[in-house]
Design an enzyme around this catalytic site. Structure first.
Site, PDB file in Angstrom:
ATOM      1  N   LYS A   2      10.085 -46.183  19.998  1.00 41.04           N
ATOM      2  CA  LYS A   2      10.741 -46.272  21.299  1.00 41.04           C
ATOM      3  C   LYS A   2      10.691 -47.745  21.691  1.00 41.04           C
ATOM      4  O   LYS A   2       9.623 -48.278  21.981  1.00 41.04           O
ATOM      5  CB  LYS A   2      10.035 -45.401  22.342  1.00 41.04           C
ATOM      6  CG  LYS A   2      10.626 -45.528  23.753  1.00 41.04           C
ATOM      7  CD  LYS A   2       9.788 -44.749  24.769  1.00 41.04           C
ATOM      8  CE  LYS A   2      10.336 -44.936  26.181  1.00 41.04           C
ATOM      9  NZ  LYS A   2       9.501 -44.226  27.195  1.00 41.04           N
ATOM     10  N   TYR A  32      -3.400 -54.898  27.777  1.00 41.02           N
ATOM     11  CA  TYR A  32      -4.397 -55.721  28.449  1.00 41.02           C
ATOM     12  C   TYR A  32      -5.161 -56.650  27.523  1.00 41.02           C
ATOM     13  O   TYR A  32      -5.303 -57.839  27.805  1.00 41.02           O
ATOM     14  CB  TYR A  32      -5.384 -54.868  29.263  1.00 41.02           C
ATOM     15  CG  TYR A  32      -6.289 -55.720  30.134  1.00 41.02           C
ATOM     16  CD1 TYR A  32      -5.795 -56.329  31.278  1.00 41.02           C
ATOM     17  CD2 TYR A  32      -7.631 -55.937  29.806  1.00 41.02           C
ATOM     18  CE1 TYR A  32      -6.603 -57.134  32.065  1.00 41.02           C
ATOM     19  CE2 TYR A  32      -8.437 -56.737  30.589  1.00 41.02           C
ATOM     20  CZ  TYR A  32      -7.929 -57.334  31.716  1.00 41.02           C
ATOM     21  OH  TYR A  32      -8.735 -58.134  32.481  1.00 41.02           O
ATOM     22  N   ARG A  77       4.733 -53.628  30.364  1.00 44.43           N
ATOM     23  CA  ARG A  77       3.527 -52.919  30.802  1.00 44.43           C
ATOM     24  C   ARG A  77       2.282 -53.334  30.018  1.00 44.43           C
ATOM     25  O   ARG A  77       1.190 -53.381  30.571  1.00 44.43           O
ATOM     26  CB  ARG A  77       3.724 -51.400  30.668  1.00 44.43           C
ATOM     27  CG  ARG A  77       4.631 -50.789  31.718  1.00 44.43           C
ATOM     28  CD  ARG A  77       4.639 -49.268  31.587  1.00 44.43           C
ATOM     29  NE  ARG A  77       5.435 -48.624  32.620  1.00 44.43           N
ATOM     30  CZ  ARG A  77       4.986 -48.269  33.818  1.00 44.43           C
ATOM     31  NH1 ARG A  77       3.734 -48.510  34.142  1.00 44.43           N
ATOM     32  NH2 ARG A  77       5.779 -47.669  34.687  1.00 44.43           N
ATOM     33  N   THR A 110       3.887 -42.716  30.030  1.00 42.93           N
ATOM     34  CA  THR A 110       3.513 -43.551  31.173  1.00 42.93           C
ATOM     35  C   THR A 110       4.106 -43.020  32.465  1.00 42.93           C
ATOM     36  O   THR A 110       3.469 -43.074  33.523  1.00 42.93           O
ATOM     37  CB  THR A 110       3.975 -45.003  30.948  1.00 42.93           C
ATOM     38  OG1 THR A 110       3.520 -45.446  29.672  1.00 42.93           O
ATOM     39  CG2 THR A 110       3.426 -45.920  32.019  1.00 42.93           C
ATOM     40  N   TYR A 130       5.563 -47.334  20.438  1.00 46.45           N
ATOM     41  CA  TYR A 130       6.172 -47.525  21.756  1.00 46.45           C
ATOM     42  C   TYR A 130       5.948 -48.967  22.162  1.00 46.45           C
ATOM     43  O   TYR A 130       4.812 -49.376  22.424  1.00 46.45           O
ATOM     44  CB  TYR A 130       5.568 -46.545  22.764  1.00 46.45           C
ATOM     45  CG  TYR A 130       6.119 -46.651  24.168  1.00 46.45           C
ATOM     46  CD1 TYR A 130       7.320 -47.290  24.449  1.00 46.45           C
ATOM     47  CD2 TYR A 130       5.423 -46.096  25.237  1.00 46.45           C
ATOM     48  CE1 TYR A 130       7.814 -47.372  25.741  1.00 46.45           C
ATOM     49  CE2 TYR A 130       5.904 -46.161  26.534  1.00 46.45           C
ATOM     50  CZ  TYR A 130       7.094 -46.804  26.785  1.00 46.45           C
ATOM     51  OH  TYR A 130       7.572 -46.884  28.075  1.00 46.45           O
ATOM     52  N   ILE A 133      14.665 -42.222  25.130  1.00 45.80           N
ATOM     53  CA  ILE A 133      13.599 -41.519  25.852  1.00 45.80           C
ATOM     54  C   ILE A 133      13.656 -42.043  27.276  1.00 45.80           C
ATOM     55  O   ILE A 133      13.384 -43.204  27.542  1.00 45.80           O
ATOM     56  CB  ILE A 133      12.220 -41.737  25.215  1.00 45.80           C
ATOM     57  CG1 ILE A 133      12.184 -41.088  23.827  1.00 45.80           C
ATOM     58  CG2 ILE A 133      11.123 -41.128  26.107  1.00 45.80           C
ATOM     59  CD1 ILE A 133      10.878 -41.289  23.085  1.00 45.80           C
TER      60      ILE A 133
END
Length: 295
Positions: free
Chosen positions: A167, A112, A143, A49, A138, A209
């Site tokens: 992650k 979304y 987000r 990202t 992830y 990360i």
């Protein structure tokens, strides 16, 4: 060697440098790759990202992956980010992107459309079956709009062979502790939050990360290594040194903060693709004031 061992330590989610005309600045990307490896990161993540992947074309993404392999030149492992909110499209990317030299694929939870936990499980089960490389989950609900619960993470870790780690960037320490308590032994858990990495490694995570490692590569790598060695005195000193830096990097949006710092360091130009814009002058000036204090 297992994914858990190969990806221990500090990974860096590389930014994508751009030129003034909006095109990818490959010369600056090479400078960035050389810088982070020289300063001690253990592996790089391309197409995360932080790399502004929502604004990259498919052709640009493939070119960036090839370029990253070539310039890393096997000095450190490479992880490739491939995710999305259409399972079929993610599978197509996994089957067609150049993944031969990748150690693993980092795949963000669908965003979304906010699937249920069962939907998240089935999404990852399908892409793991299609992927030629190990999948790292992830979880970044800030987000994506949905959280991968600890229960779903552990279910995926136990029931889906090609899922090797996560992650975890929920910022929820209780959830992190549940994952660390219940995970299979070889399942990799790394932090996705620079400002929480010290505490999370102390609780059992295998590394980070990082966004900050783009620009604070030496200090972030030393911090993570010290924490992994149970040298928390050294790790705390480094973390305290970087606390203001974390705040500035994420003051407005990511990667505007880290791109501002990298531009001050002369590694990249300070350009982003809309809808992201550079930092406001107020925050950028705070960065200029902060950077000399790191030396």
């Amino acid at each position: 060697m297992s994914v858990r061992d190969l990806l221990k330590g500090t990974g860096v989610a590389l930014v994508t440098p751009f030129k003034k005309d909006g095109s990818v600045d490959f010369d600056s990307l090479q400078k960035l790759i050389d810088y982070v490896i020289t300063e001690g990161v253990n592996y790089v993540v391309t197409l995360g990202t932080t790399g502004e992947t929502p604004t990259l074309t498919r052709e640009e993404k493939i070119e960036i992956v090839h370029f990253t392999y070539a310039k890393v030149s096997e000095r450190v492992p490479v992880v490739v980010g491939i995710g999305g909110n259409d399972t079929r499209s993610v599978i197509n990317d996994l089957e067609t992107y150049p993944l031969e030299k990748a150690i693993a694929v980092l795949s963000a939870s669908p965003y979304y459309n906010k699937p249920s936990q069962e939907g998240i499980f089935q999404h990852y089960k399908e892409i793991a079956a299609a992927s030629p490389k190990p999948i790292l989950l992830y979880n970044v609900p800030g987000r994506t709009g949905s959280n991968i619960t600890a229960e779903t993470t552990i279910r995926l870790a136990n029931e889906v062979d090609n899922i090797h780690g996560i992650k975890e960037a929920s910022g929820n320490m209780n959830q992190c502790l549940q994952i660390l308590r219940d995970k299979p032994q070889e399942f990799l858990v790394v932090s996705g939050d620079d400002n929480l990495a010290l505490a999370q490694i102390a609780c059992g995570m295998r590394g980070l990360i990082s966004v900050a490692a783009n620009c604070f590569a030496k200090d972030m790598s030393a911090l993570v290594e010290a924490a992994l060695q149970d040298d928390f005195t050294t790790a705390r000193v480094l973390n305290n040194k970087l606390l203001k830096g974390y705040e500035l990097l994420f003051a407005e949006n990511n990667p505007a903060g880290v791109k501002a710092v990298l531009s001050e360091m002369g590694i990249i130009e300070n350009y982003l693709r809309l809808p992201l814009v550079p930092l406001s002058p107020v925050i950028h000036n705070q960065i200029r004031d902060y950077l000399p204090k790191l030396k």
